[in-house]
Design an enzyme around this catalytic site. Structure first.
Site, PDB file in Angstrom:
ATOM      1  NE  ARG A   1      13.394   9.707  -1.278  1.00 57.19           N
ATOM      2  CZ  ARG A   1      14.181  10.793  -1.370  1.00 57.19           C
ATOM      3  NH1 ARG A   1      14.333  11.421  -2.522  1.00 57.19           N
ATOM      4  NH2 ARG A   1      14.815  11.246  -0.296  1.00 57.19           N
TER       5      ARG A   1
ATOM      6  CB  ILE B   1       6.698   5.232   5.485  1.00 57.38           C
ATOM      7  CG1 ILE B   1       6.023   5.790   6.760  1.00 57.38           C
ATOM      8  CG2 ILE B   1       8.167   5.620   5.455  1.00 57.38           C
ATOM      9  CD1 ILE B   1       6.738   5.466   8.061  1.00 57.38           C
TER      10      ILE B   1
ATOM     11  CG  HIS C   1      10.150  12.002   0.198  1.00 55.60           C
ATOM     12  ND1 HIS C   1      11.003  12.750   0.964  1.00 55.60           N
ATOM     13  CD2 HIS C   1      10.553  10.711   0.358  1.00 55.60           C
ATOM     14  CE1 HIS C   1      11.876  11.961   1.554  1.00 55.60           C
ATOM     15  NE2 HIS C   1      11.628  10.717   1.202  1.00 55.60           N
TER      16      HIS C   1
ATOM     17  N   GLY D   1      10.121  -4.304   8.621  1.00 56.95           N
ATOM     18  CA  GLY D   1      11.561  -4.230   8.339  1.00 56.95           C
ATOM     19  C   GLY D   1      12.242  -3.207   9.229  1.00 56.95           C
ATOM     20  CD  GLN D   2      17.112  -2.165   9.021  1.00 54.51           C
ATOM     21  OE1 GLN D   2      16.799  -2.672  10.095  1.00 54.51           O
ATOM     22  NE2 GLN D   2      18.353  -1.896   8.719  1.00 54.51           N
ATOM     23  CB  ILE D   3      10.752   2.122   8.700  1.00 58.03           C
ATOM     24  CG1 ILE D   3      11.807   2.690   7.749  1.00 58.03           C
ATOM     25  CG2 ILE D   3       9.945   3.259   9.319  1.00 58.03           C
ATOM     26  CD1 ILE D   3      11.244   3.505   6.599  1.00 58.03           C
TER      27      ILE D   3
HETATM   28  N1  NAD Z   1       8.719   8.446   3.075  1.00 51.81           N
HETATM   29  C1  NAD Z   1       9.937   8.519   3.540  1.00 51.81           C
HETATM   30  O1  NAD Z   1      10.382   9.591   3.947  1.00 51.81           O
HETATM   31  C2  NAD Z   1      10.773   7.280   3.632  1.00 51.81           C
HETATM   32  C3  NAD Z   1      11.909   7.242   4.460  1.00 51.81           C
HETATM   33  C4  NAD Z   1      12.642   6.077   4.518  1.00 51.81           C
HETATM   34  C5  NAD Z   1      12.257   4.954   3.776  1.00 51.81           C
HETATM   35  N2  NAD Z   1      11.141   5.028   2.999  1.00 51.81           N
HETATM   36  C6  NAD Z   1      10.663   3.868   2.260  1.00 51.81           C
HETATM   37  O2  NAD Z   1      10.018   2.989   3.181  1.00 51.81           O
HETATM   38  C7  NAD Z   1      10.027   1.661   2.675  1.00 51.81           C
HETATM   39  C8  NAD Z   1      10.475   0.687   3.739  1.00 51.81           C
HETATM   40  O3  NAD Z   1      11.788   0.973   4.156  1.00 51.81           O
HETATM   41  P1  NAD Z   1      12.524  -0.007   5.194  1.00 51.81           P
HETATM   42  O4  NAD Z   1      13.868   0.561   5.416  1.00 51.81           O
HETATM   43  O5  NAD Z   1      11.667  -0.330   6.338  1.00 51.81           O
HETATM   44  O6  NAD Z   1      12.668  -1.301   4.248  1.00 51.81           O
HETATM   45  P2  NAD Z   1      12.847  -2.838   4.719  1.00 51.81           P
HETATM   46  O7  NAD Z   1      13.257  -3.588   3.499  1.00 51.81           O
HETATM   47  O8  NAD Z   1      13.697  -2.921   5.907  1.00 51.81           O
HETATM   48  O9  NAD Z   1      11.367  -3.264   5.133  1.00 51.81           O
HETATM   49  C9  NAD Z   1      10.339  -3.416   4.217  1.00 51.81           C
HETATM   50  C10 NAD Z   1       9.520  -4.617   4.636  1.00 51.81           C
HETATM   51  O10 NAD Z   1       8.395  -4.718   3.781  1.00 51.81           O
HETATM   52  C11 NAD Z   1       8.113  -6.108   3.663  1.00 51.81           C
HETATM   53  N3  NAD Z   1       7.265  -6.335   2.508  1.00 51.81           N
HETATM   54  C12 NAD Z   1       7.591  -6.428   1.198  1.00 51.81           C
HETATM   55  N4  NAD Z   1       6.488  -6.671   0.458  1.00 51.81           N
HETATM   56  C13 NAD Z   1       5.444  -6.713   1.320  1.00 51.81           C
HETATM   57  C14 NAD Z   1       4.066  -6.921   1.173  1.00 51.81           C
HETATM   58  N5  NAD Z   1       3.510  -7.149  -0.033  1.00 51.81           N
HETATM   59  N6  NAD Z   1       3.276  -6.905   2.276  1.00 51.81           N
HETATM   60  C15 NAD Z   1       3.814  -6.684   3.494  1.00 51.81           C
HETATM   61  N7  NAD Z   1       5.138  -6.491   3.701  1.00 51.81           N
HETATM   62  C16 NAD Z   1       5.937  -6.506   2.627  1.00 51.81           C
HETATM   63  C17 NAD Z   1       9.477  -6.776   3.558  1.00 51.81           C
HETATM   64  O11 NAD Z   1       9.390  -8.145   3.883  1.00 51.81           O
HETATM   65  C18 NAD Z   1      10.271  -5.955   4.555  1.00 51.81           C
HETATM   66  O12 NAD Z   1      10.302  -6.571   5.837  1.00 51.81           O
HETATM   67  C19 NAD Z   1      10.906   1.731   1.412  1.00 51.81           C
HETATM   68  O13 NAD Z   1      10.086   1.809   0.260  1.00 51.81           O
HETATM   69  C20 NAD Z   1      11.688   3.022   1.593  1.00 51.81           C
HETATM   70  O14 NAD Z   1      12.102   3.580   0.369  1.00 51.81           O
HETATM   71  C21 NAD Z   1      10.423   6.172   2.897  1.00 51.81           C
HETATM   72  O1  LMR Z   2      16.122   8.105   0.394  1.00 54.21           O
HETATM   73  C1  LMR Z   2      15.439   7.090   0.471  1.00 54.21           C
HETATM   74  O2  LMR Z   2      15.404   6.237  -0.428  1.00 54.21           O
HETATM   75  C2  LMR Z   2      14.640   6.833   1.718  1.00 54.21           C
HETATM   76  C3  LMR Z   2      13.853   8.008   2.167  1.00 54.21           C
HETATM   77  O3  LMR Z   2      13.014   8.500   1.180  1.00 54.21           O
HETATM   78  C4  LMR Z   2      14.683   9.093   2.769  1.00 54.21           C
HETATM   79  O4  LMR Z   2      14.532  10.257   2.403  1.00 54.21           O
HETATM   80  O5  LMR Z   2      15.506   8.775   3.643  1.00 54.21           O
END
Ligand code: NAD
Ligand code: LMR
EC number: 1.1.1.37
Length: 322
Positions: free
Chosen positions: A89, A119, A176, A12-14
């Site tokens: 979260r 992540i 986090h 996805g986005q990340i």
């Molecule tokens: N740890 C951190 O600091 C941090 C920072 C930002 C986002 N995040 C988290 O990271 C995650 C992803 O964020 P994003 O912006 O990339 O989201 P996103 O929705 O753009 O991408 C997530 C992807 O996961 C895929 N997916 C869903 N279920 C799946 C599975 N069972 N197997 C494989 N792929 C699957 C989806 O199809 C999607 O493409 C979220 O949970 C978000 O909260 C964490």
């Molecule tokens: O805040 C969120 O849900 C995404 C991530 O954990 C962040 O800190 O950007």
């Protein structure tokens, strides 16, 4: 020397940003896995077509079969769902714990020698779930959050002091979530600790307190602005810094969600602490001296993570009983 293999689970986005950064830095060949049909292959092809323009040598492929991650040196996991405005979260725990369990099992099967960076949120408990499901040693499974939270703290401080971000160091520890612990005493501008900068009159305690709170709310601030999805550029850059330290044995000292087995008085818990990342994965957990106030904040954050681990255990027990 053959190129390293970097597997991104979640495209996805990340995931897409991770792929671009990993390829541009030539960290290795990249494979993107996602459950969305066709999407990871499409993103990989689009990214591969930037290579003649950007001038990098890395192959990028994508697919919907876990076998594509086979033999990966590094796996970065973003599979799952992000939060929406108004959500915490922690609200993601039900769906994302199931996803991380499946992903962990697949990594155990196809990439048991990898260094794994999780992540997916809620971060600390998702790393715990994934490590258990994968069977990989805890020093090779970590969570990315501290690098991001510290980067936000550094950025806000650099703005306040009107100095280069490069001259600001900062450490954010703990889980986090809203209880994370930006460590003011261990954060510096040009080596000068923040409390001394207040004494010197370069800022006020009130301004510093506001920056600490903005850091804690940093993720929510972006979720509110984006309206759909959450931050992805800085999270991807942060995970790439961790992957690079492992792949190049840089031995960077970074705050990551690491498995504690006695350190900081905690047992079998993932939470954000400073560690050295090198070719051995987490090579050392650094136990910094905390004063009473910092200890109380850290314990509060640890307790919040423990509550979520209990929620996951309960969900698991209910699933097994049904
Ligand atoms: N740890 C951190 O600091 C941090 C920072 C930002 C986002 N995040 C988290 O990271 C995650 C992803 O964020 P994003 O912006 O990339 O989201 P996103 O929705 O753009 O991408 C997530 C992807 O996961 C895929 N997916 C869903 N279920 C799946 C599975 N069972 N197997 C494989 N792929 C699957 C989806 O199809 C999607 O493409 C979220 O949970 C978000 O909260 C964490
Ligand atoms: O805040 C969120 O849900 C995404 C991530 O954990 C962040 O800190 O950007």
């Amino acid at each position: 020397m053959a190129r390293k293999k970097i597997a991104l689970v979640g495209a996805g986005q990340i995931g897409g940003t991770l792929a671009l950064l990993a390829a541009q830095k030539e960290l290795g060949d990249v494979v993107l896995f996602d459950i969305a049909e066709g999407m990871p292959a499409g993103k990989a092809l689009d990214l591969a077509e930037t290579s003649p323009v950007e001038g990098f040598n890395a192959s990028l492929t994508g697919g919907n079969d876990y076998s594509i991650i086979e033999g990966a040196d590094v796996v970065i996991v973003t599979a799952g769902i992000p939060r929406k405005p108004g959500m915490s979260r922690d609200d993601l725990i039900g769906i994302n714990s199931g996803v991380c369990k499946t992903v962990g099992e697949a990594i155990g099967k196809y990439a048991p020698n990898a260094f794994v960076i999780v992540i997916t949120n809620p971060l600390d408990v998702m790393v715990w779930v994934l490590q258990q499901a994968s069977g990989l040693p805890p020093e090779r499974v970590v969570g990315m959050a501290g690098v991001l939270d510290s980067a936000r703290f550094r950025y806000f401080l650099a703005e306040e002091f009107n100095v280069s971000v490069e001259d600001v160091t900062a450490f954010v520890l703990g889980g986090h979530g809203d209880t994370m612990v930006p460590l003011v005493r261990y954060s510096t501008v040009a080596g000068i600790p923040l409390p001394d900068l207040v004494k010197m009159g370069w800022t006020t305690q009130e301004k510093l307190d506001a920056i600490v709170q903005r850091t804690r709310d940093g993720g929510a601030e972006i979720v509110k602005l984006l309206k759909t999805g959450s931050a992805f550029y800085a999270p991807a850059a942060s995970a790439i810094q961790m992957a690079e330290s492992y792949l190049k044995d840089q031995k960077r000292v970074l705050p990551v969600a690491a498995h504690l087995s006695g350190q900081y008085g905690q047992d079998d818990l993932y939470v954000g602490v400073p560690v050295i990342i090198g070719a051995g994965g987490v090579e050392k957990i650094i136990e910094i001296e905390l004063n009473d106030e910092e200890k109380a904040m850290f314990q509060n954050s640890v307790d919040a993570v423990k509550t979520l681990v209990d929620v996951v255990k309960k969900l698991d027990a209910e699933k097994s009983a049904s």
